[in-house]
Design an enzyme around this catalytic site. Structure first.
Site, short mmCIF file in Angstrom:
data_model
loop_
_atom_site.label_atom_id
_atom_site.label_comp_id
_atom_site.label_asym_id
_atom_site.label_seq_id
_atom_site.Cartn_x
_atom_site.Cartn_y
_atom_site.Cartn_z
N ASP A 1 -0.20 5.12 0.85
CA ASP A 1 -0.45 6.09 1.91
C ASP A 1 -0.43 5.43 3.28
O ASP A 1 -1.21 4.51 3.56
CB ASP A 1 -1.81 6.77 1.69
N ASP B 1 -1.43 -0.67 6.18
CA ASP B 1 -1.45 0.07 7.44
C ASP B 1 -2.86 0.33 7.96
O ASP B 1 -3.02 0.95 9.00
CB ASP B 1 -0.74 1.42 7.28
N ASP C 1 0.86 -1.17 0.00
CA ASP C 1 0.00 0.00 0.00
C ASP C 1 0.91 1.24 0.00
O ASP C 1 2.09 1.15 0.37
CB ASP C 1 -0.87 -0.02 1.26
#
Length: 215
Positions: A11, A166, A9
């Site tokens: 961001d 995250d 991922d």
């Protein structure tokens, strides 16, 4: 089955852009006499719905706002906050170790290519990735489409690929596509529930990639 590919991922995972975006929205809400409820932020983090959801919530406190007038202001503030941001600690070591092992690498992000690609270049890590899949071309997380597209782009099977995320929405996406998922929460997401993840690391420095792959 040995690991042949890694999908990250963007961001909050490769770089902690989410802190800057959250700060920008908090500032906008305070300028309009309100506080941004973190529960509302957590409900959309890691998806493609952040901006519409924030404007809708802000409109409840300030019905006369003009989203089109505010949009460039909030965007400029985010870029100002990101000027000195680098990759998360340990990310470059993970990417170097992956390259040394000849693993295929991809980014799978719900954000647009217009956001992700320039940041990868600015951070100096764009050259590590064989493919970059973004939310302007694929259905955003928690839908598995981005991860399925990443597997296709890399020519890899889900069983030989590890995802790094995250947010719980991101973990849901990776697991729905059949990948092993390592959650590496950041300061914004560390309090969320990562029960779906196969492994949770407090940071990329907590376990070298070699040790992770040997599990």
């Amino acid at each position: 089955m040995p690991t042949r590919a890694l999908v990250f991922d963007f961001d909050g995972t490769l770089a902690d852009t989410e802190s800057a975006v959250l700060q920008s929205w908090q500032e906008v809400f305070r300028e309009h006499g309100a506080e941004l409820p973190l529960a509302a932020w957590y409900a959309v983090i890691g998806t493609q719905h952040t901006t519409p959801a924030m404007f809708a919530l802000l409109a409840e406190h300030a019905p006369d706002i003009d989203p089109e007038a505010l949009r460039p202001v909030t965007k400029a503030r985010v870029y100002e906050l990101l000027e000195s941001l680098g990759p998360r600690e340990g990310v470059r070591e993970y990417l170097d170790a992956a390259r040394d092992r000849h693993l295929k690498l991809a980014v799978a992000s719900s954000s647009s290519g217009g956001w992700v690609l320039p940041h990868l270049e600015r951070l100096g890590i764009a050259g590590y990735f064989d493919a970059v899949l973004t939310g302007d071309r694929h259905r955003a997380k928690p839908d598995p489409d981005l991860y399925l597209a990443a597997l296709d782009a890399l020519g890899a099977d889900a069983g030989e690929t590890i995802a790094f995320e995250d947010t719980p929405h991101g973990v849901t996406s990776a697991k729905a596509a059949g990948l092993t998922c390592v959650a590496v929460p950041n300061a914004i997401t560390e309090s969320l529930d990562f029960g779906q993840a196969d492994i949770v690391l407090p940071s990329f420095t907590a376990k070298p990639l070699e040790a992770l792959l040997s599990r």
